[in-house]
Scaffold this motif. Structure first.
Motif, PDB file in Angstrom:
ATOM      1  N   THR A  39       0.827  -1.203   0.000  1.00 32.34           N
ATOM      2  CA  THR A  39       0.000   0.000   0.000  1.00 32.34           C
ATOM      3  C   THR A  39       0.863   1.255   0.000  1.00 32.34           C
ATOM      4  N   MET A  40       1.877   1.291   0.859  1.00 29.38           N
ATOM      5  CA  MET A  40       2.725   2.470   0.976  1.00 29.38           C
ATOM      6  C   MET A  40       3.540   2.714  -0.299  1.00 29.38           C
ATOM      7  N   SER A  41       4.052   1.654  -0.901  1.00 36.77           N
ATOM      8  CA  SER A  41       4.843   1.839  -2.121  1.00 36.77           C
ATOM      9  C   SER A  41       3.977   2.367  -3.262  1.00 36.77           C
ATOM     10  N   ASN A  42       2.743   1.930  -3.322  1.00 40.25           N
ATOM     11  CA  ASN A  42       1.828   2.435  -4.348  1.00 40.25           C
ATOM     12  C   ASN A  42       1.423   3.879  -4.076  1.00 40.25           C
ATOM     13  N   LEU A  43       1.231   4.218  -2.812  1.00 40.41           N
ATOM     14  CA  LEU A  43       0.879   5.601  -2.467  1.00 40.41           C
ATOM     15  C   LEU A  43       2.009   6.563  -2.799  1.00 40.41           C
ATOM     16  N   MET A  44       3.227   6.071  -2.731  1.00 37.10           N
ATOM     17  CA  MET A  44       4.380   6.890  -3.087  1.00 37.10           C
ATOM     18  C   MET A  44       4.274   7.358  -4.539  1.00 37.10           C
ATOM     19  N   THR A  45       3.863   6.460  -5.420  1.00 35.49           N
ATOM     20  CA  THR A  45       3.722   6.834  -6.831  1.00 35.49           C
ATOM     21  C   THR A  45       2.508   7.732  -7.042  1.00 35.49           C
ATOM     22  N   THR A  46       1.458   7.508  -6.266  1.00 36.31           N
ATOM     23  CA  THR A  46       0.269   8.360  -6.355  1.00 36.31           C
ATOM     24  C   THR A  46       0.617   9.796  -5.993  1.00 36.31           C
ATOM     25  N   PHE A  47       1.358   9.963  -4.896  1.00 35.53           N
ATOM     26  CA  PHE A  47       1.713  11.308  -4.454  1.00 35.53           C
ATOM     27  C   PHE A  47       2.638  12.000  -5.447  1.00 35.53           C
ATOM     28  N   ALA A  48       3.618  11.278  -5.973  1.00 33.19           N
ATOM     29  CA  ALA A  48       4.544  11.878  -6.931  1.00 33.19           C
ATOM     30  C   ALA A  48       3.799  12.403  -8.153  1.00 33.19           C
ATOM     31  N   ALA A  49       2.844  11.606  -8.657  1.00 30.36           N
ATOM     32  CA  ALA A  49       2.072  12.029  -9.827  1.00 30.36           C
ATOM     33  C   ALA A  49       1.184  13.220  -9.497  1.00 30.36           C
ATOM     34  N   LEU A  50       0.552  13.186  -8.336  1.00 32.41           N
ATOM     35  CA  LEU A  50      -0.307  14.293  -7.904  1.00 32.41           C
ATOM     36  C   LEU A  50       0.510  15.576  -7.762  1.00 32.41           C
ATOM     37  N   TRP A  51       1.700  15.453  -7.187  1.00 32.22           N
ATOM     38  CA  TRP A  51       2.582  16.595  -7.012  1.00 32.22           C
ATOM     39  C   TRP A  51       2.984  17.196  -8.357  1.00 32.22           C
ATOM     40  N   MET A  52       3.356  16.330  -9.300  1.00 30.74           N
ATOM     41  CA  MET A  52       3.764  16.811 -10.622  1.00 30.74           C
ATOM     42  C   MET A  52       2.594  17.478 -11.344  1.00 30.74           C
ATOM     43  N   ALA A  53       1.417  16.878 -11.246  1.00 34.17           N
ATOM     44  CA  ALA A  53       0.237  17.445 -11.909  1.00 34.17           C
ATOM     45  C   ALA A  53      -0.129  18.803 -11.328  1.00 34.17           C
ATOM     46  N   SER A  54       0.236  19.021 -10.053  1.00 32.70           N
ATOM     47  CA  SER A  54      -0.064  20.289  -9.369  1.00 32.70           C
ATOM     48  C   SER A  54       1.070  21.306  -9.524  1.00 32.70           C
ATOM     49  N   TYR A  55       2.113  20.953 -10.296  1.00 30.32           N
ATOM     50  CA  TYR A  55       3.287  21.814 -10.477  1.00 30.32           C
ATOM     51  C   TYR A  55       3.959  22.145  -9.144  1.00 30.32           C
ATOM     52  N   GLY A  56       3.834  21.228  -8.181  1.00 31.13           N
ATOM     53  CA  GLY A  56       4.452  21.436  -6.885  1.00 31.13           C
ATOM     54  C   GLY A  56       3.647  22.293  -5.930  1.00 31.13           C
ATOM     55  N   PHE A  57       2.422  22.644  -6.299  1.00 28.61           N
ATOM     56  CA  PHE A  57       1.551  23.452  -5.440  1.00 28.61           C
ATOM     57  C   PHE A  57       0.203  22.744  -5.289  1.00 28.61           C
ATOM     58  N   PRO A  58       0.174  21.598  -4.601  1.00 29.17           N
ATOM     59  CA  PRO A  58      -1.064  20.828  -4.517  1.00 29.17           C
ATOM     60  C   PRO A  58      -2.112  21.462  -3.611  1.00 29.17           C
ATOM     61  N   ASP A  59      -3.355  21.191  -3.923  1.00 25.63           N
ATOM     62  CA  ASP A  59      -4.456  21.479  -3.008  1.00 25.63           C
ATOM     63  C   ASP A  59      -4.401  20.380  -1.950  1.00 25.63           C
ATOM     64  N   ALA A 301      12.698  11.960  -7.558  1.00 23.24           N
ATOM     65  CA  ALA A 301      13.155  12.804  -8.665  1.00 23.24           C
ATOM     66  C   ALA A 301      12.000  13.607  -9.259  1.00 23.24           C
ATOM     67  N   VAL A 302      10.838  12.987  -9.362  1.00 20.50           N
ATOM     68  CA  VAL A 302       9.659  13.699  -9.865  1.00 20.50           C
ATOM     69  C   VAL A 302       9.320  14.865  -8.948  1.00 20.50           C
ATOM     70  N   VAL A 303       9.283  14.605  -7.639  1.00 18.30           N
ATOM     71  CA  VAL A 303       8.912  15.648  -6.670  1.00 18.30           C
ATOM     72  C   VAL A 303       9.952  16.767  -6.654  1.00 18.30           C
ATOM     73  N   ILE A 304      11.227  16.408  -6.518  1.00 21.21           N
ATOM     74  CA  ILE A 304      12.281  17.416  -6.404  1.00 21.21           C
ATOM     75  C   ILE A 304      12.442  18.197  -7.699  1.00 21.21           C
ATOM     76  N   SER A 305      12.419  17.496  -8.833  1.00 16.28           N
ATOM     77  CA  SER A 305      12.594  18.176 -10.103  1.00 16.28           C
ATOM     78  C   SER A 305      11.426  19.129 -10.394  1.00 16.28           C
ATOM     79  N   THR A 306      10.235  18.731 -10.007  1.00 16.02           N
ATOM     80  CA  THR A 306       9.069  19.618 -10.171  1.00 16.02           C
ATOM     81  C   THR A 306       9.246  20.877  -9.340  1.00 16.02           C
ATOM     82  N   MET A 307       9.750  20.712  -8.108  1.00 16.73           N
ATOM     83  CA  MET A 307       9.978  21.872  -7.241  1.00 16.73           C
ATOM     84  C   MET A 307      11.028  22.798  -7.848  1.00 16.73           C
TER      85      MET A 307
END
Length: 311
Positions: A39-59, A301-307
């Motif tokens: 569950t946790m490993s899958n949530l990690m990918t969910t958050f990374a995608a959500l973060w990228m889609a939000s350009y690093g400024f998620p709701d 890398a997705v999270v940091i690079s987006t930031m």
């Protein structure tokens, strides 16, 4: 006919277990039923995608409910997978003490918990994110529980089929923000889909004798290590360029491109090393560990690079 015999044996085993005095289930048993590591490993990918889609400024309200709904759907799949596989778990040493296999949790309680988690998870995604996120949650669940789980007993392609369910979580995170299946969404799906065969085939090599004891047609059991390693290289060879395409279609910058370029090259070197490995199990263990690191670094890398790209 064979499936009917198997189901009959499973029912008889359940009846026998109910007739024996067993330990009472603890809350830890129910937590383990939901496979928290997966569950946790899958949530990690969910958050990374959500973060990228939000350009690093998620709701953050959207993010919390998306993560919650996704977690509940994944936990449901894990619970129902445990329910279906309880007869197999009794045959393999590493799984014999699982709460369902050992009789501490009844099949009835497990299936009710699994269905309940699914309904709540889909409702959370549909109401607090959007219906498309809930649809992808359901797609991942269906492929995991109704397609992958039964096919695991009959075909070596089970790992590939299971990859569809494992590739759904990042898509949920992306569409929760965008409500759109654009090229980046499909690339996220593709990357996670391609990552899974080398990862799980390495694990299958390590657990070959247990899978053989459980009469599961995993690729190393049916085709041997040589064919398994060849297929792992093929999957990895497609994963490498696919992962770099996110630089073009995702909101990531050069940090992502450089990091994942290095990670991909190292992955390919490790995969090719398998062809001349003297200790194949040691190589499989090393590759399995690196595949986990690869996924973790990918998300980071997705999270940091987006930031870096947008801040």
């Amino acid at each position: 006919m064979d499936q009917q015999v198997s189901m009959q044996e499973s029912l008889e085993a359940d009846t026998a277990l109910q007739a024996q005095p067993v330990e009472q289930a603890t809350w830890r048993d129910y937590v383990q039923l939901t496979k928290p590591g997966i569950t946790m490993s899958n949530l990690m990918t969910t958050f990374a995608a959500l973060w990228m889609a939000s350009y690093g400024f998620p709701d953050w309200k959207l993010a919390i409910f998306t993560m919650l709904g996704t977690a509940l759907v994944i936990m449901s799949g894990a619970t129902l997978n445990n329910f279906y596989d309880r007869d197999l778990d009794k045959k393999m040493k590493r799984t014999q003490n699982r709460a369902l296999a050992a009789g501490r949790i009844s099949p009835r309680n497990a299936i009710l918990l699994g269905i309940g988690l699914l309904l709540i998870g889909l409702a959370v995604l549909a109401v607090f994110a959007n219906p498309l996120a809930a649809v992808w949650g359901l797609i991942g669940h269906i492929f995991y529980v109704l397609i992958y789980t039964p096919l695991k007993r009959v075909t070596t392609l089970n790992t590939v089929i299971g990859g569809i369910s494992g590739a759904a979580p990042p898509v949920i995170g992306w569409v929760a923000v965008t409500n759109n299946m654009d090229p980046a969404a499909w690339l996220l799906f593709l990357i996670l889909f391609l990552w899974q065969p080398p990862h799980f085939l390495a694990l299958a090599m390590l657990k070959t004798e247990e899978y053989r004891a459980g009469n599961l047609p995993m690729l190393p059991v049916v085709k041997g290590f040589a064919e398994t390693k060849r297929q792992m290289v093929l999957w990895g060879s497609v994963l490498f360029p696919a992962s770099l395409l996110l630089f073009i279609h995702g909101s990531v910058g050069y940090v992502y491109l450089i990091v994942m370029g290095i990670m991909g090259l190292v992955y390919m070197v490790l995969l090719f090393q398998g062809f001349r490995a003297k200790d194949e199990l040691a190589w499989a263990r090393k590759l399995f560990g690196y595949s986990i690191l690869y996924l973790t670094v990918f998300c980071a890398a997705v999270v940091i690079s987006t930031m870096v790209y947008h801040y």
